[in-house]
Design a protein around this motif. Structure first.
Motif, PDB file in Angstrom:
ATOM      1  N   SER A   1       0.803  -1.146   0.100  1.00 47.33           N
ATOM      2  CA  SER A   1       0.036  -0.004  -0.108  1.00 47.33           C
ATOM      3  C   SER A   1       0.937   1.290   0.149  1.00 47.33           C
ATOM      4  O   SER A   1       0.502   2.310  -0.658  1.00 47.33           O
ATOM      5  CB  SER A   1      -1.150  -0.028   1.025  1.00 47.33           C
ATOM      6  OG  SER A   1      -0.289  -0.504   2.371  1.00 47.33           O
ATOM      7  N   VAL A   2       1.997   1.312   0.846  1.00 46.69           N
ATOM      8  CA  VAL A   2       2.934   2.374   0.830  1.00 46.69           C
ATOM      9  C   VAL A   2       3.346   2.527  -0.765  1.00 46.69           C
ATOM     10  O   VAL A   2       3.294   3.827  -1.207  1.00 46.69           O
ATOM     11  CB  VAL A   2       4.158   2.183   1.674  1.00 46.69           C
ATOM     12  CG1 VAL A   2       5.129   3.263   1.715  1.00 46.69           C
ATOM     13  CG2 VAL A   2       3.397   2.160   3.312  1.00 46.69           C
ATOM     14  N   LYS A   3       3.880   1.726  -1.312  1.00 49.20           N
ATOM     15  CA  LYS A   3       4.425   1.731  -2.576  1.00 49.20           C
ATOM     16  C   LYS A   3       3.186   2.204  -3.423  1.00 49.20           C
ATOM     17  O   LYS A   3       3.795   3.184  -4.424  1.00 49.20           O
ATOM     18  CB  LYS A   3       4.821   0.459  -3.024  1.00 49.20           C
ATOM     19  CG  LYS A   3       6.005   0.489  -4.162  1.00 49.20           C
ATOM     20  CD  LYS A   3       6.464  -0.850  -4.796  1.00 49.20           C
ATOM     21  CE  LYS A   3       5.803  -1.869  -4.893  1.00 49.20           C
ATOM     22  NZ  LYS A   3       6.365  -3.398  -5.333  1.00 49.20           N
ATOM     23  N   VAL A   4       2.286   1.546  -3.583  1.00 47.68           N
ATOM     24  CA  VAL A   4       1.096   1.706  -4.759  1.00 47.68           C
ATOM     25  C   VAL A   4       0.726   3.158  -4.366  1.00 47.68           C
ATOM     26  O   VAL A   4       0.670   3.916  -5.363  1.00 47.68           O
ATOM     27  CB  VAL A   4       0.127   0.853  -4.736  1.00 47.68           C
ATOM     28  CG1 VAL A   4      -1.092   1.214  -5.236  1.00 47.68           C
ATOM     29  CG2 VAL A   4       0.600  -0.535  -5.293  1.00 47.68           C
ATOM     30  N   LEU A   5       0.467   3.882  -3.279  1.00 48.23           N
ATOM     31  CA  LEU A   5      -0.136   5.063  -3.069  1.00 48.23           C
ATOM     32  C   LEU A   5       0.994   6.113  -3.316  1.00 48.23           C
ATOM     33  O   LEU A   5       0.621   6.922  -4.190  1.00 48.23           O
ATOM     34  CB  LEU A   5      -0.509   5.265  -1.567  1.00 48.23           C
ATOM     35  CG  LEU A   5      -1.595   4.604  -1.290  1.00 48.23           C
ATOM     36  CD1 LEU A   5      -2.040   4.764   0.042  1.00 48.23           C
ATOM     37  CD2 LEU A   5      -3.048   4.854  -1.968  1.00 48.23           C
ATOM     38  N   PHE A   6       2.109   5.798  -2.908  1.00 48.25           N
ATOM     39  CA  PHE A   6       3.449   6.760  -3.726  1.00 48.25           C
ATOM     40  C   PHE A   6       3.268   6.818  -5.183  1.00 48.25           C
ATOM     41  O   PHE A   6       3.311   7.896  -5.689  1.00 48.25           O
ATOM     42  CB  PHE A   6       4.656   6.308  -3.018  1.00 48.25           C
ATOM     43  CG  PHE A   6       5.875   7.005  -3.630  1.00 48.25           C
ATOM     44  CD1 PHE A   6       6.025   8.302  -2.852  1.00 48.25           C
ATOM     45  CD2 PHE A   6       6.648   6.342  -4.358  1.00 48.25           C
ATOM     46  CE1 PHE A   6       7.342   9.053  -3.574  1.00 48.25           C
ATOM     47  CE2 PHE A   6       7.724   7.373  -4.830  1.00 48.25           C
ATOM     48  CZ  PHE A   6       8.040   8.347  -4.533  1.00 48.25           C
ATOM     49  N   LEU A   7       3.548   5.697  -5.805  1.00 48.32           N
ATOM     50  CA  LEU A   7       3.512   5.826  -7.317  1.00 48.32           C
ATOM     51  C   LEU A   7       2.328   6.437  -7.847  1.00 48.32           C
ATOM     52  O   LEU A   7       2.332   7.077  -8.959  1.00 48.32           O
ATOM     53  CB  LEU A   7       3.461   4.216  -7.538  1.00 48.32           C
ATOM     54  CG  LEU A   7       5.074   3.540  -7.894  1.00 48.32           C
ATOM     55  CD1 LEU A   7       4.621   2.029  -8.325  1.00 48.32           C
ATOM     56  CD2 LEU A   7       5.789   4.320  -8.801  1.00 48.32           C
ATOM     57  N   LEU A   8       1.180   6.176  -7.282  1.00 44.76           N
ATOM     58  CA  LEU A   8      -0.032   6.792  -7.938  1.00 44.76           C
ATOM     59  C   LEU A   8       0.046   8.257  -8.005  1.00 44.76           C
ATOM     60  O   LEU A   8      -0.224   8.722  -9.128  1.00 44.76           O
ATOM     61  CB  LEU A   8      -1.385   6.631  -6.971  1.00 44.76           C
ATOM     62  CG  LEU A   8      -2.258   5.010  -7.370  1.00 44.76           C
ATOM     63  CD1 LEU A   8      -3.450   4.884  -6.361  1.00 44.76           C
ATOM     64  CD2 LEU A   8      -2.693   5.050  -8.735  1.00 44.76           C
ATOM     65  N   THR A   9       0.310   8.774  -6.851  1.00 44.90           N
ATOM     66  CA  THR A   9       0.557  10.183  -6.806  1.00 44.90           C
ATOM     67  C   THR A   9       1.385  10.742  -7.861  1.00 44.90           C
ATOM     68  O   THR A   9       1.133  11.673  -8.534  1.00 44.90           O
ATOM     69  CB  THR A   9       1.027  10.649  -5.194  1.00 44.90           C
ATOM     70  OG1 THR A   9       0.184   9.977  -4.272  1.00 44.90           O
ATOM     71  CG2 THR A   9       0.857  12.173  -5.049  1.00 44.90           C
ATOM     72  N   VAL A  10       2.575  10.050  -7.832  1.00 45.83           N
ATOM     73  CA  VAL A  10       3.752  10.591  -8.894  1.00 45.83           C
ATOM     74  C   VAL A  10       3.129  10.518 -10.260  1.00 45.83           C
ATOM     75  O   VAL A  10       3.280  11.249 -11.054  1.00 45.83           O
ATOM     76  CB  VAL A  10       5.162  10.036  -8.366  1.00 45.83           C
ATOM     77  CG1 VAL A  10       5.945  10.347  -9.658  1.00 45.83           C
ATOM     78  CG2 VAL A  10       5.522  10.123  -7.005  1.00 45.83           C
ATOM     79  N   VAL A  11       2.744   9.173 -10.496  1.00 41.57           N
ATOM     80  CA  VAL A  11       2.546   8.757 -11.916  1.00 41.57           C
ATOM     81  C   VAL A  11       1.278   9.616 -12.429  1.00 41.57           C
ATOM     82  O   VAL A  11       1.404  10.081 -13.483  1.00 41.57           O
ATOM     83  CB  VAL A  11       2.382   7.272 -12.280  1.00 41.57           C
ATOM     84  CG1 VAL A  11       1.902   6.981 -13.460  1.00 41.57           C
ATOM     85  CG2 VAL A  11       3.589   6.648 -11.833  1.00 41.57           C
ATOM     86  N   ILE A  12       0.223   9.746 -11.857  1.00 39.90           N
ATOM     87  CA  ILE A  12      -0.837  10.367 -12.111  1.00 39.90           C
ATOM     88  C   ILE A  12      -0.556  11.961 -12.387  1.00 39.90           C
ATOM     89  O   ILE A  12      -1.063  12.463 -13.283  1.00 39.90           O
ATOM     90  CB  ILE A  12      -1.991  10.231 -10.905  1.00 39.90           C
ATOM     91  CG1 ILE A  12      -2.498   8.775 -11.335  1.00 39.90           C
ATOM     92  CG2 ILE A  12      -3.330  10.872 -11.287  1.00 39.90           C
ATOM     93  CD1 ILE A  12      -3.428   8.427 -10.224  1.00 39.90           C
TER      94      ILE A  12
END
Lengths: 94, 315
Positions: B33-44
């Motif tokens: 969850s930490v990894k995915v939420l971080f990636l979501l913010t940056v990539v989006i």
């Protein structure tokens, strides 16, 4: 001075209803002399050349398309439209 | 980097034993969850900036000149970078058709745009690595091209609702946004999307973590493994009604793969979830007669199954 003509375009999706609600609230809170219409007829929406709903049209100009802006942004868009239309200097004393 | 921090948090701070099921499940949940939420913010954020250069009006102009085949390829590629929300599917469809974009080319766009979306990409990249994310993009574009060409060849114009052909679209001024406007749009977009999907991400990863920690290894080998031919159509049939919720389904799919589901079957399932959904069918019913809607979903589903079989055979 004729009232400002505001249209919210959207075929009834949740985000479209949200934009309509927010715009209505802004118009009421600021007491703007405006005619607000919520257009759901597809042919009518397409006449404005809009491909992303919801859209906010003020006096025939597309101000927002494909997103729901914040109330502050809507207020900004509507008040600049009135000053442009009536030719008065800005009324930013809020 | 994440891994060490999460290990410390689960095993030292929370004092869970690494060899217990609970410890495994909690560790898996926190890490993902930490990894995915971080990636979501940056990539989006990055994707939103790119998208501000590709409004659908631009796609419409480009595709109106094109013919079939080349048009299908271009439409599928433009579908990746053009922002799309299912609530805009109807005006988009009418706008394309009105400009003279061939019906099959329009369908290529309509398939690729929701399927190759940033949330699905982040989830795949974060949970499966960039290779699988790239395979997903390539096969998504492939499905959109093939299904669009087939639909175009069938000459189904008479099955589009008649009023669509009567609509004349006005010319709108599409201004080029300035950089501050692009950044503001991207910030708003991140808030919008991340704000909407984070509960699904956490719920999906939570269920995935439970499966990871508590289900026996190889559980799905027999029913959803490579050898199971029926698994692909069943996966697609389950995926279609699920509303394009890549955020919630992809973490669960990851756990199912660990338990023996074949990769092709999993890909087909994820594509069915993102590309075809019941709410979208209801929206598209406004412009497509029921028969065309059924053909559209049928050909879409068949092409996706093809991808499923192809990757079960390849990987």
């Amino acid at each position: 001075m004729s009232p400002m003509n505001i249209k919210v375009l959207g075929a009834g999706c949740a985000r479209c209803q949200q934009l309509h609600r927010l715009t209505k609230e802004v118009v009421e809170e600021l007491g703007l002399p405006a005619q607000l219409d919520y257009i759901t007829d597809m042919a009518e929406i397409m006449k404005h050349g809009v491909m992303r709903t919801p859209a906010l049209v003020v006096d025939g100009t597309i101000k927002v398309s494909g997103r729901v802006p914040s109330k502050a942004e809507i207020a900004g868009l509507l008040t600049t439209a009135t000053t442009a239309a009536t030719g008065t200097t800005g009324n930013d004393g809020k | 980097m994440w891994s060490a921090a999460v290990d410390w948090l689960t095993f030292d701070v929370l004092r869970l034993a690494p060899q217990t099921r609970l410890g495994q499940a909690v560790n898996f949940f926190l890490y993902d969850s930490v990894k995915v939420l971080f990636l979501l913010t940056v990539v989006i954020f990055v994707v939103a900036i790119i998208r501000s250069f590709f409004p659908p009006e631009k796609a419409r102009r480009l595709l109106a000149r094109g013919n079939e085949y080349a048009g299908n390829v271009l439409a599928a590629l433009l579908g990746i970078v053009t922002p799309f929300c299912s609530c805009s599917a109807v005006p988009l469809f009418i706008g394309f058709v009105e400009a003279g974009v061939p019906l099959g080319v329009t369908f290529s766009f309509l398939i690729s745009s929701p399927m190759v979306n940033e949330v699905a990409l982040v989830m795949l990249w974060g949970l499966f690595g960039w290779r699988i994310a790239a395979i997903y993009i390539a096969s998504g574009v492939g499905v959109a091209i093939v299904a669009g060409i087939v639909l175009g060849r069938l000459r189904l114009e008479h099955l589009v609702e008649d009023y669509v052909w009567q609509i004349r679209m006005g010319e709108a001024q599409v201004e080029n946004p300035s950089w501050p406007e692009r950044l503001a749009y991207a910030r708003g977009y991140v808030k919008d999307i991340v704000g909407k999907v984070w509960p699904y991400v956490l719920a999906g990863i939570g269920v995935g973590a439970f499966v990871h920690g508590y289900f026996p290894q190889g559980l799905l080998e027999a029913v959803a493994g490579k050898g199971s031919w029926l698994a692909v159509p069943v996966a697609v049939a389950i995926g279609v009604p699920l509303y394009s919720n890549a955020a919630g389904t992809i973490p669960i799919v990851k756990a199912l793969i660990e338990k023996g589901m074949a990769m092709g079957t999993a890909l087909a399932f994820m594509m069915a979830v993102t590309a075809l959904s019941l709410p979208e069918a209801i929206i598209l019913r406004k412009v497509l007669k029921p028969k065309l809607l059924a053909i559209y979903f049928g050909i879409g589903a068949a092409t996706i199954m093809g991808i499923g079989y192809l990757f079960n055979w390849l990987i």
